[in-house]
Motif scaffolding. Structure first.
Motif, PDB file in Angstrom:
ATOM      1  N   ASP A  88       3.026   7.534 -16.694  1.00  0.00           N
ATOM      2  CA  ASP A  88       2.606   6.685 -15.624  1.00  0.00           C
ATOM      3  C   ASP A  88       3.465   5.450 -16.130  1.00  0.00           C
ATOM      4  O   ASP A  88       3.653   4.407 -15.337  1.00  0.00           O
ATOM      5  N   LYS A 118       5.857   8.176  -8.618  1.00  0.00           N
ATOM      6  CA  LYS A 118       6.618   9.017  -9.722  1.00  0.00           C
ATOM      7  C   LYS A 118       7.163  10.162  -9.072  1.00  0.00           C
ATOM      8  O   LYS A 118       8.305  10.556  -9.433  1.00  0.00           O
ATOM      9  N   LEU A 149       0.568   5.488  -7.326  1.00  0.00           N
ATOM     10  CA  LEU A 149       1.142   5.900  -8.819  1.00  0.00           C
ATOM     11  C   LEU A 149       1.603   7.114  -8.594  1.00  0.00           C
ATOM     12  O   LEU A 149       2.984   7.457  -8.819  1.00  0.00           O
TER      13      LEU A 149
END
Length: 610
Positions: free
Chosen positions: A168, A63, A59
């Motif tokens: 997120d 990003k 994750l």
């Protein structure tokens, strides 16, 4: 038999993509040991990475990729050896709907330029400075390329820091937009046909179908009951076989480790410390393990003892195979007793080389020699030979668990079909078949025919649906006397000799068949050392001519399998092995036949000139 198929074991992916499994497993079992990384202070120690920890790393990197300008549908190349970050980048890219373009790490600047240009890559991940310089040398010809990230320059942390300000939920919005039919990776063929490799469009659904089928049908052999399966990935992740092993582990909760160096000196200690429960390899790896064991026995003066152990293992496995086919009662009392003795003295040591826990393995990339498969099965490691191509998302056939038929590549995977055309060409069909070649509708149309993929390989199906590969259509040699010769028969028999590492049979439009042969460096040095010691004691001539005579005997034995018109009448020993580094082998360790013929034109001409 010309057609055989098996019903599907799993449902086709109905929603989402490959990255979803990372988040789903972390939610369901956050403490599951999903991966293992080497301790930087102790190469023999492996540190666990839980499913939750890996999800968080994916994750964070996803990003960072968004912050670096990567968007949904963008193509990003990865040029690196097999390592943890390869897997990390794969799942981060799939999390935002980007497409992975694998590039083999020893590719030349021209090969890199072709792939990055053809795939319209916008960024590339490289392992180290040499790779960065290779890409940099062709940057001016790649107007779409906007970033080069270097693993050994800590690009993962740099990108994660850059993406801290992105919520997120932005990543999850991208991830939920991925559809099963979306392209997950553009995997380039080995480039053995045509002037350039072709980019195969592999979808999320195709890769999931392959891995879910294997996880469902072969789960029982991946580890002992109650034990978490563990796989050490050492095949190139830049090749479809290695890439699918990675996805298989991530979708199946299989503990995954990475080993970048394939040399025996590096691979064997890694296997011993990681202790996998299952091995995915190519025939070359199993051949090297067998040859190394035999050399050790010879050096200890136990060559005859080892050869008896080999004979017992092969006969034991043959009797088990006959029993499983309903053609016998299995090994007799004397054979069982001999097998028990050799299991303690020989076979157990061989299994220890693989870490001590492996009882089953898979071989792919090319067909495994029947005798070698029987030996390993008799030694307690049953190898499931399989068959597939980049266009079939790796395997499309495999030996059924518990029912191998050595010398074949198994039966179609559940959900797949195999058809043998009238000219012997193998056609396959199923969810694992690719959706086409990137930007090349003519090439796509030439191989996809009413849902069938024409592989270019030739073979036959036995009465039980087991497939035997007999060669490639384009590899058949035709002498100037009009004799058609399948080089595979001769090459496979020559490779059984412990001194011979590789061989290429030639003779297309020539008066007779000849061969280029390379020697295994360790085996030949060991052989020469032993003979030199003998000659030193007896005062005889040096071993050079004796070594050539040994290879001549191997050629004579191989010729016994074919007619006189098909026999090898001349050969040349090449001083250096064919390799991926010199461009003469594919990433899956198959010979690039045309490249070898071109590179050794003078040697071939000398064979026929003499």
């Amino acid at each position: 038999m010309r057609d055989f198929s098996l019903p599907a074991l799993v449902e086709t992916l109905s929603a989402g993509g490959l990255a979803d499994s990372v988040y789903e497993v972390a939610e369901r079992d956050p403490k599951l040991e999903q991966l293992a990384r080497r301790d930087p202070l102790d190469e023999q120690r492996w540190c666990a990475v839980t499913a939750a920890e890996f999800r968080d790393e994916v994750l964070a990197l996803a990003k960072g990729l968004l912050a670096g300008g990567i968007q949904f549908g963008h193509r990003v190349a990865v040029m690196s050896r097999t390592r943890y970050e390869w897997t990390l980048f794969s799942y981060a890219l799939w999390s935002i709907g980007a497409q992975v373009v694998p590039v083999y790490p020893t590719s030349s600047a021209d090969q890199v330029r072709w792939i990055l240009s053809d795939a319209q890559v916008v960024a590339v991940v490289v392992e180290h400075e040499d790779h960065a310089m290779t890409v940099g040398a062709v940057c001016d010809q790649l107007p779409l390329l906007r970033a080069i990230w270097q693993l050994d320059a800590n690009c993962v942390q740099w990108l994660a820091d850059a993406g801290r300000g992105i919520p997120d939920d932005v990543v999850h919005q991208y991830r939920r937009a991925v559809q099963p039919g979306s392209v997950a990776t553009i995997a380039y063929t080995s480039g053995t046909t045509g002037p350039h490799p072709k980019g195969c469009l592999i979808t999320h659904a195709g890769a999931a179908a392959e891995c879910d089928t294997l996880n469902a049908g072969w789960r029982e052999v991946l580890a002992e009951p109650g034990e978490q399966p563990a796989v050490l990935a050492f095949l190139p992740l830049s090749h479809i076989y290695g890439l699918i092993v990675q996805v298989l582990c991530m979708r199946g909760g299989i503990r995954l480790g990475h080993q970048p160096d394939l040399s025996p000196a590096a691979l064997l200690p890694a296997l011993a410390s990681f202790r996998p429960t299952y091995v995915f390899a190519v025939p070359y790896i199993f051949e090297k393990i067998f040859q190394s064991a035999r050399r050790s026995a010879e050096a200890a003066g136990r060559e005859a003892f080892f050869d008896r152990a080999v004979d017992v293992a092969v006969r034991y496995a043959e009797e088990v195979e006959r029993r499983d086919r309903g053609e016998g009662s299995g090994p007799g009392p004397l054979l069982k007793a001999s097998h028990t003795v050799f299991d303690r003295l020989v076979y157990g040591r061989l299994r220890a080389v693989l870490g001590g826990r492996v009882r089953y393995a898979t071989s792919g990339g090319s067909s495994l020699d029947r005798e070698l498969g029987l030996f390993f099965a008799g030694a307690g490691v049953t190898i499931h030979d399989g068959y597939g191509l980049t266009e079939t998302t790796a395997a499309v056939t495999s030996q059924p668990p518990g029912r191998p038929r050595f010398g074949t590549v198994g039966r179609p995977l559940p959900g797949c079909s195999v058809h043998v055309a009238r000219d012997g060409e193998i056609w396959v069909r199923g969810d694992v078949v690719f959706s086409g070649y990137l930007g090349d509708p003519a090439a796509t149309g030439s191989v996809l025919r009413d849902g069938w993929f024409a592989t270019g390989d030739v073979g036959r199906l036995d009465d039980d649906g087991f497939l035997v590969i007999t060669g490639r259509k384009k590899d058949i040699l035709i002498t100037n006397g009009g004799k058609s010769v399948n080089p595979r028969v001769l090459e496979e028999r020559l490779l059984r000799h412990p001194l011979i590492s590789q061989c290429l049979v030639v003779g297309d439009n020539r008066p007779f068949i000849a061969a280029l042969i390379t020697l295994d460096p360790e085996a030949s040095q060991h052989w020469c050392r032993l003979r030199a010691q003998q000659h030193a004691r007896t005062g005889e001539a040096p071993v050079n001519e004796e070594l050539r005579g040994e290879i001549q005997r191997a050629v004579t034995m191989a010729n016994a399998a074919v007619s006189q018109a098909e026999a090898i009448r001349a050969f040349r020993i090449i001083p250096n092995e064919f390799s991926t580094a010199n461009g003469l082998m594919t990433p899956s360790l198959k010979l690039r036949r045309a490249a070898i013929v071109q590179a050794y034109t003078a040697d071939i001409e000398a064979l026929y000139g003499s």
